[in-house]
Design a protein around this motif. Structure first.
Motif, PDB file in Angstrom:
ATOM      1  N   GLU A 131       0.832  -1.209   0.000  1.00 53.62           N
ATOM      2  CA  GLU A 131       0.000   0.000   0.000  1.00 53.62           C
ATOM      3  C   GLU A 131       0.862   1.253   0.000  1.00 53.62           C
ATOM      4  N   GLN A 132       1.935   1.261   0.810  1.00 51.93           N
ATOM      5  CA  GLN A 132       2.828   2.422   0.843  1.00 51.93           C
ATOM      6  C   GLN A 132       3.503   2.637  -0.505  1.00 51.93           C
ATOM      7  N   LEU A 133       3.975   1.560  -1.132  1.00 49.06           N
ATOM      8  CA  LEU A 133       4.626   1.677  -2.429  1.00 49.06           C
ATOM      9  C   LEU A 133       3.661   2.170  -3.489  1.00 49.06           C
ATOM     10  N   GLU A 134       2.457   1.609  -3.504  1.00 50.67           N
ATOM     11  CA  GLU A 134       1.461   2.018  -4.499  1.00 50.67           C
ATOM     12  C   GLU A 134       1.134   3.498  -4.334  1.00 50.67           C
ATOM     13  N   TRP A 135       1.005   3.938  -3.101  1.00 50.40           N
ATOM     14  CA  TRP A 135       0.675   5.346  -2.862  1.00 50.40           C
ATOM     15  C   TRP A 135       1.839   6.249  -3.283  1.00 50.40           C
ATOM     16  N   SER A 136       3.077   5.883  -2.931  1.00 48.02           N
ATOM     17  CA  SER A 136       4.237   6.694  -3.320  1.00 48.02           C
ATOM     18  C   SER A 136       4.358   6.802  -4.835  1.00 48.02           C
ATOM     19  N   CYS A 137       4.041   5.706  -5.538  1.00 45.95           N
ATOM     20  CA  CYS A 137       4.143   5.719  -7.000  1.00 45.95           C
ATOM     21  C   CYS A 137       3.031   6.553  -7.618  1.00 45.95           C
TER      22      CYS A 137
ATOM     23  N   GLY B 116      -4.275  13.613  10.130  1.00 47.86           N
ATOM     24  CA  GLY B 116      -5.350  12.844   9.518  1.00 47.86           C
ATOM     25  C   GLY B 116      -5.951  13.466   8.283  1.00 47.86           C
ATOM     26  N   GLY B 117      -5.463  14.648   7.872  1.00 46.59           N
ATOM     27  CA  GLY B 117      -6.015  15.321   6.700  1.00 46.59           C
ATOM     28  C   GLY B 117      -5.545  14.688   5.402  1.00 46.59           C
ATOM     29  N   GLU B 118      -6.263  14.996   4.305  1.00 46.42           N
ATOM     30  CA  GLU B 118      -5.916  14.432   3.001  1.00 46.42           C
ATOM     31  C   GLU B 118      -4.529  14.894   2.540  1.00 46.42           C
ATOM     32  N   TYR B 119      -4.211  16.163   2.822  1.00 48.29           N
ATOM     33  CA  TYR B 119      -2.915  16.660   2.364  1.00 48.29           C
ATOM     34  C   TYR B 119      -1.774  16.094   3.200  1.00 48.29           C
ATOM     35  N   GLU B 120      -2.050  15.728   4.459  1.00 49.71           N
ATOM     36  CA  GLU B 120      -1.020  15.047   5.241  1.00 49.71           C
ATOM     37  C   GLU B 120      -0.651  13.728   4.571  1.00 49.71           C
ATOM     38  N   LYS B 121      -1.660  12.988   4.142  1.00 43.79           N
ATOM     39  CA  LYS B 121      -1.412  11.719   3.453  1.00 43.79           C
ATOM     40  C   LYS B 121      -0.678  11.964   2.140  1.00 43.79           C
ATOM     41  N   LEU B 122      -1.046  13.027   1.430  1.00 36.35           N
ATOM     42  CA  LEU B 122      -0.408  13.340   0.151  1.00 36.35           C
ATOM     43  C   LEU B 122       1.078  13.634   0.348  1.00 36.35           C
ATOM     44  N   GLN B 123       1.413  14.490   1.318  1.00 36.89           N
ATOM     45  CA  GLN B 123       2.834  14.814   1.515  1.00 36.89           C
ATOM     46  C   GLN B 123       3.620  13.638   2.057  1.00 36.89           C
ATOM     47  N   GLY B 124       2.951  12.671   2.685  1.00 39.11           N
ATOM     48  CA  GLY B 124       3.642  11.481   3.157  1.00 39.11           C
ATOM     49  C   GLY B 124       4.227  10.651   2.027  1.00 39.11           C
ATOM     50  N   GLY B 125       3.726  10.842   0.814  1.00 39.37           N
ATOM     51  CA  GLY B 125       4.239  10.101  -0.341  1.00 39.37           C
ATOM     52  C   GLY B 125       5.251  10.853  -1.165  1.00 39.37           C
TER      53      GLY B 125
ATOM     54  N   VAL C 198       7.146   6.230   2.652  1.00 44.00           N
ATOM     55  CA  VAL C 198       8.360   5.538   2.222  1.00 44.00           C
ATOM     56  C   VAL C 198       9.497   6.554   2.127  1.00 44.00           C
ATOM     57  N   SER C 199      10.661   6.195   2.666  1.00 45.24           N
ATOM     58  CA  SER C 199      11.821   7.075   2.655  1.00 45.24           C
ATOM     59  C   SER C 199      12.996   6.380   1.986  1.00 45.24           C
ATOM     60  N   VAL C 200      14.031   7.156   1.688  1.00 44.91           N
ATOM     61  CA  VAL C 200      15.214   6.663   0.973  1.00 44.91           C
ATOM     62  C   VAL C 200      16.388   6.539   1.931  1.00 44.91           C
ATOM     63  N   GLU C 201      17.048   5.393   1.894  1.00 42.26           N
ATOM     64  CA  GLU C 201      18.277   5.174   2.651  1.00 42.26           C
ATOM     65  C   GLU C 201      19.391   4.943   1.635  1.00 42.26           C
ATOM     66  N   ALA C 202      20.384   5.820   1.622  1.00 43.73           N
ATOM     67  CA  ALA C 202      21.419   5.742   0.578  1.00 43.73           C
ATOM     68  C   ALA C 202      22.606   6.586   0.970  1.00 43.73           C
ATOM     69  N   LYS C 203      23.707   6.398   0.244  1.00 43.50           N
ATOM     70  CA  LYS C 203      24.877   7.244   0.410  1.00 43.50           C
ATOM     71  C   LYS C 203      25.418   7.636  -0.949  1.00 43.50           C
ATOM     72  N   VAL C 204      26.052   8.802  -1.006  1.00 46.07           N
ATOM     73  CA  VAL C 204      26.720   9.260  -2.225  1.00 46.07           C
ATOM     74  C   VAL C 204      27.948   8.391  -2.452  1.00 46.07           C
ATOM     75  N   ARG C 205      28.247   8.110  -3.718  1.00 46.34           N
ATOM     76  CA  ARG C 205      29.328   7.183  -4.044  1.00 46.34           C
ATOM     77  C   ARG C 205      30.664   7.616  -3.433  1.00 46.34           C
ATOM     78  N   THR C 206      31.465   6.617  -3.106  1.00 45.96           N
ATOM     79  CA  THR C 206      32.762   6.853  -2.481  1.00 45.96           C
ATOM     80  C   THR C 206      33.702   7.580  -3.452  1.00 45.96           C
ATOM     81  N   GLY C 207      34.428   8.560  -2.912  1.00 44.17           N
ATOM     82  CA  GLY C 207      35.371   9.311  -3.733  1.00 44.17           C
ATOM     83  C   GLY C 207      35.276  10.797  -3.458  1.00 44.17           C
ATOM     84  N   PRO C 208      35.879  11.607  -4.325  1.00 46.45           N
ATOM     85  CA  PRO C 208      35.867  13.054  -4.100  1.00 46.45           C
ATOM     86  C   PRO C 208      34.464  13.635  -4.194  1.00 46.45           C
TER      87      PRO C 208
END
Length: 501
Positions: A278-284, A311-320, A405-415
């Motif tokens: 459900e979270q993925l479908e909503w984010s997409c 609980g508002g509609e826009y709260e749900k919208l920004q959650g995605g 849904v949130s992103v967990e990541a790092k910028v590539r190693t190097g300069p």
């Protein structure tokens, strides 16, 4: 089309070019004029790798200089290179730039690394004496109040002209490589003000309440950067959301599965769990609406934040928001959270230059590795990721409303280079950049972006210097060592640039 194809391409800079000489020489030294003009054509062809070039040709009198200035105006150039091909009086050059107001860089590019002292003639010497008039130009421009820069080095030919009495193959010498790297940086930097002057930045919602460093005057921002700011409402995005079809949602899901890996539950944080269907479908679905918004309003970047009632509609919208804004950032539409318009501009500068630009702030210091973790709860610049970013389902967004849904990541190693855009007490924008290294150190598994960064100073010393510059607390993280490039952007935009070394 690839998943990283830009939605809107960067505008090519328009580069003016002319060479200078002294008209009296042409009759005295047959072949000299044609030789210098060929050098100018070589420079034109090299610069054309990075921008559109408008080569006026040779300017050898003050009246010709006035004509060149008027001609450059008709070409709407962003930057002008004056090739000091041989000696010329400053009265020849000054009128060009009294008429054309684009920034000017003098090119002192000697064709040979060493004269043929025994066999040289006066005409031969004159083909190599480009440095001779530059002090005179500098003096005249300084007294006329016209800023200028100079690139010194070798021309970098890969052949020797038949007329030459010495070796002119210098393309492998360090002095030629260094000069052409600097010229390339000037041309690439010129794409930034040109693109920004034609850019529309969306401001969706508002700025996070109480973050005083991020509040800015929209008129001041436009006056100093040239961008247009389009104030958008959540109902604009909601309208787009209602138009999203199941097929469009499925297409976004395919993009997401190609660009991200899905997490399991975090082993350490109970609020960071495997994303639900459900979270993925909503984010997409929200991501499809976000792209519609960008296209309808012809946006080049977006900053956003919406708190909303529980609980508002826009709260749900920004959650995605985070997934879709990460996808947009990867396709040349930088998106900054918390309503941070200045950092959206810093991210756009990085993106125009092809160096990424991921939304970051200080996360925590690792005093064992002597690194500072930089990141945020999203969005993330997928194009500069170390491997596939991870999607985690969040039971809550810390300090904010809703879940998603949130992103967990790092910028590539190097300069890497961080770029901060801040505002001073007198209302002026200021760029702050810091070169560093992204390391392969550990990160937390809490659904946030995090990159361990080792600066050239101890973390405490670096932070003391950075805080003293009164930065906006967010910054854009770019790949590569780009401080020299960013400094040229500052010069061309007439914005102060500070490099922390």
């Amino acid at each position: 089309m690839t998943l990283l194809t830009p939605i809107k391409p960067v505008r090519k800079p328009r580069i003016g070019l002319y060479s200078v000489g002294l008209r009296a020489y042409w009759e005295q030294f047959p072949g000299l004029r044609e030789r210098l003009e060929q050098y100018g054509v070589f420079i034109e062809q090299k610069i054309a790798q990075w921008g559109e070039v408008f080569n006026y040709g040779l300017v050898d009198t003050e009246s010709e200089g006035r004509q060149a200035g008027e001609w450059l105006n008709t070409q709407n150039v962003d930057l002008v290179f004056c090739h000091a091909a041989t000696y010329s009086t400053s009265s020849t050059v000054l009128p060009v730039h009294q008429i054309n107001k684009a920034p000017v860089v003098f090119l002192n590019l000697q064709p040979t690394e060493r004269m043929n002292y025994d066999g040289s003639t006066t005409g031969e010497w004159l083909a190599h004496c480009g440095a001779c008039p530059v002090p005179e130009f500098a003096n005249a421009f300084n007294r006329a109040g016209i800023p200028f820069k100079v690139v010194n080095g070798l021309l970098g030919l890969d052949y020797t002209p038949d007329i030459s009495l010495t070796n002119e193959v210098t393309n492998e010498r360090k002095e030629a490589k260094r000069a052409w790297l600097e010229i390339e940086q000037w041309v690439r930097a010129a794409a930034v003000p040109r693109t920004l002057r034609h850019s529309r930045f969306g401001f969706l919602g508002n700025t996070y309440n109480g973050m005083l460093d991020m509040y800015s005057d929209f008129t001041m921002i436009q006056a100093q950067t040239g961008i247009h700011i389009d104030v958008l409402e959540m109902c604009d995005l909601d309208r787009m959301l209602r138009e999203v079809t199941p097929q469009e949602t499925k297409q976004k899901l395919d993009e997401v599965l190609a660009m991200f890996q899905l997490s399991g539950d975090s082993p350490s944080d109970p609020i960071a769990r495997k994303p639900t269907e459900e979270q993925l479908e909503w984010s997409c679905r929200v991501a499809a609406a976000q792209e519609k918004l960008v296209r309808e309003y012809d946006l080049d970047a977006l900053t956003y934040y919406y708190h909303g009632a529980p609980g508002g509609e826009y709260e749900k919208l920004q959650g995605g928001f985070i997934v879709g804004h990460s996808l947009l950032t990867a396709r040349g539409i930088p998106c900054s959270g918390e309503g941070d318009l200045k950092t959206a501009i810093a991210m756009k500068i990085c993106d125009i230059l092809g160096t990424g630009g991921s939304f970051s702030e200080i996360v925590v210091v690792d005093y064992v590795d002597e690194t500072i973790l930089l990141g945020h709860d999203g969005p993330f610049h997928i194009a500069i990721s170390e491997g596939k970013p991870i999607l985690r389902g969040m039971g809550l967004y810390h300090g904010k409303q809703g879940t998603g849904v949130s992103v967990e990541a790092k910028v590539r190693t190097g300069p890497i280079t961080t770029l901060n855009l801040t505002q001073t007490g007198d209302g002026k924008l200021k760029l702050i950049s810091s070169e560093a290294e992204s390391t392969n150190g550990p990160i937390m598994r809490i659904g946030n972006t995090q990159t361990p960064v080792k600066f050239r100073q101890h973390p405490d010393d670096y932070m003391s210097r950075w805080f003293a510059e009164a930065p906006t607390h967010h910054c854009a993280m770019s790949i590569g060592h780009n401080a020299s490039l960013f400094s040229k952007v500052g010069e061309l935009m007439r914005i102060k640039h500070v490099e922390l070394v």
